[in-house]
Design an enzyme around this catalytic site. Structure first.
Site, mmCIF file in Angstrom:
data_model
loop_
_atom_site.group_PDB
_atom_site.id
_atom_site.type_symbol
_atom_site.label_atom_id
_atom_site.label_comp_id
_atom_site.label_asym_id
_atom_site.label_seq_id
_atom_site.Cartn_x
_atom_site.Cartn_y
_atom_site.Cartn_z
ATOM 1 N N ASP A 173 -3.788 25.883 -7.305
ATOM 2 C CA ASP A 173 -4.916 24.319 -7.347
ATOM 3 C C ASP A 173 -5.549 25.216 -5.751
ATOM 4 O O ASP A 173 -4.765 25.806 -5.141
ATOM 5 C CB ASP A 173 -4.505 23.254 -8.188
ATOM 6 C CG ASP A 173 -2.609 23.080 -7.466
ATOM 7 O OD1 ASP A 173 -2.776 23.384 -6.468
ATOM 8 O OD2 ASP A 173 -2.831 21.747 -7.811
ATOM 9 N N ASN B 50 1.411 10.666 -10.278
ATOM 10 C CA ASN B 50 0.356 9.935 -11.261
ATOM 11 C C ASN B 50 1.163 10.716 -12.606
ATOM 12 O O ASN B 50 0.408 10.952 -13.774
ATOM 13 C CB ASN B 50 -1.053 9.967 -11.261
ATOM 14 C CG ASN B 50 -1.454 11.864 -10.426
ATOM 15 O OD1 ASN B 50 -0.693 12.914 -10.714
ATOM 16 N ND2 ASN B 50 -2.742 11.645 -10.656
ATOM 17 N N HIS C 61 0.727 13.815 -12.379
ATOM 18 C CA HIS C 61 -0.272 15.075 -12.690
ATOM 19 C C HIS C 61 0.400 16.705 -12.570
ATOM 20 O O HIS C 61 1.790 16.794 -11.897
ATOM 21 C CB HIS C 61 -1.530 15.775 -11.976
ATOM 22 C CG HIS C 61 -1.488 15.407 -10.057
ATOM 23 N ND1 HIS C 61 -2.116 15.409 -9.205
ATOM 24 C CD2 HIS C 61 -0.144 15.632 -9.412
ATOM 25 C CE1 HIS C 61 -1.565 15.501 -8.183
ATOM 26 N NE2 HIS C 61 -0.422 15.958 -7.708
ATOM 27 N N GLU D 201 -5.236 16.628 -14.588
ATOM 28 C CA GLU D 201 -4.904 14.826 -14.083
ATOM 29 C C GLU D 201 -4.526 14.644 -15.263
ATOM 30 O O GLU D 201 -5.203 14.194 -16.087
ATOM 31 C CB GLU D 201 -6.657 13.908 -13.443
ATOM 32 C CG GLU D 201 -6.183 14.873 -11.894
ATOM 33 C CD GLU D 201 -5.955 14.875 -10.652
ATOM 34 O OE1 GLU D 201 -4.137 13.597 -11.109
ATOM 35 O OE2 GLU D 201 -6.154 14.344 -9.883
#
Ligand code: F6R
Length: 247
Positions: free
Chosen positions: A69, A138, A140, A145
Site C-alpha cells: 500500500d 482498527n 485493517h 479499512e
C-alpha cells in the site's frame, strides 16, 4: 484451512521466525512474487532478512517485490512513505534491481491506472506467493479499512480516522493523510501464504477480535480465518488476551 497462530517470546523472535519464513519461500521459489507491508511490525523482520540473505546468498535476482500500500499524495522522498521505508530497509541493502520492484505511485494523476497495472502484474505472475502484513489498531490489513468490500482487488480508499491518527507516527511532522492505495482483500485471500505479524500489548485487543471474534468486514483481518495458508506470528504481549493460547 484457517489462520494458524504462532506465539513467540518477543518481537525479536517474531522477526527471526518471519525472516526465516520469507527466506525459505525465496529459496524454494526463486521467481516468487512477494508483497510487503511497511510499518513497525515488519521492520526487524526485514533487518533479519537482509542479514540472512547477505550470509546465505540465495538468488534474489528473480524475485519480484510489490508494495502492499501507499499513502496517496505523499512523495516517495518523504521518510514516512511506504516507498521510502521499503527502499531503506530492504531494497537498498539487498541491491534489488528497480525492474523487480513495483510500488504504487501515490502521486500519479491516474490512481485507477496504478490499480489496474498492479492487478495486471499480479495476474501475469500467476498470483502472489507470499504477503507479509501487519494489522492496524482498527483491524485493517494494508489499507483495507473497516467496512471494506471483500471482493476488491487494488483500490483507492478514504482512510479511517484511526489510520489517519495512528499513521502520524511514521512522519517527522504532522501530515495530512486522507486516502490510501492498497492491494485488496481478494489479493490477500488468493495469496499462497500470508504472514500476519503483531507484537506489543497495544495490539492484544485487535488480535483477540481477529482470532476469536466474528468473521466480519468490520474487522478486515478476520478474513484471514478463511484463508488456506495464513499464519499470525505474535509475541506473548500481542497474544495476551487470547483465550486459547498456543505456543
Ligand atoms: C503498512 C500497512 C499497515 C500496517 C498496520 C500496522 O504498509 O499496510 O496496514 O501494517 O497499520 O502498522 P504497524 O506495524 O506500524 O503497527
Amino acid at each position: 484451512m484457517g489462520l494458524s497462530v504462532k506465539i513467540l517470546n518477543d518481537y525479536k523472535a517474531v522477526s527471526q521466525f518471519a525472516a526465516d519464513f520469507i527466506f525459505n519461500v525465496i529459496r524454494e521459489k526463486p521467481t516468487a512474487l512477494i508483497a510487503l507491508a511497511t510499518g513497525n511490525s515488519p521492520q526487524l523482520t526485514y533487518a533479519s532478512l537482509v542479514n540472512k540473505v547477505i550470509h546465505g546468498k540465495p538468488d534474489v535476482s528473480q524475485i519480484t517485490f510489490i508494495g502492499l500500500d501507499e499513502w496517496v499524495g505523499i512523495p516517495s522522498s518523504d521518510s514516512g512513505s511506504c516507498h521510502h521505508f521499503l527502499f531503506h530497509h530492504l531494497f537498498e541493502p539487498l541491491r534489488i534491481s528497480q525492474k523487480r520492484i513495483h510500488l504504487f505511485d501515490a502521486l500519479s494523476d491516474d490512481l485507477q491506472r496504478e490499480c489496474i497495472d498492479m492487478d495486471n502484474l499480479i495476474s501475469e505472475k500467476n498470483g502472489i506467493d507470499l504477503m507479509v502484513v501487519g494489522i492496524g489498531m482498527n483491524g485493517h490489513i494494508g489499507f483495507n479499512e473497516p467496512g471494506v468490500d471483500w471482493n476488491l482487488h487494488s483500490h483507492v480508499v478514504n482512510l479511517d480516522t484511526i489510520t489517519k491518527t495512528v499513521g502520524q507516527k511514521y512522519f517527522d511532522k504532522v501530515t495530512n493523510l486522507t486516502q490510501g492505495i492498497t492491494l485488496g482483500m481478494q489479493h490477500i485471500l488468493n495469496a499462497r501464504y500470508v504472514l500476519l505479524l503483531a507484537n506489543g500489548l497495544a495490539k492484544s485487543e485487535i488480535i483477540k477480535q481477529t482470532l476469536e471474534g466474528e468473521v466480519t468486514n468490520a474487522v478486515p483481518a478476520t478474513i484471514l480465518r478463511l484463508h488456506t495458508h495464513a499464519m499470525a506470528v505474535l509475541d506473548v504481549d500481542a497474544a495476551s488476551k487470547l483465550t486459547a493460547k498456543k505456543m
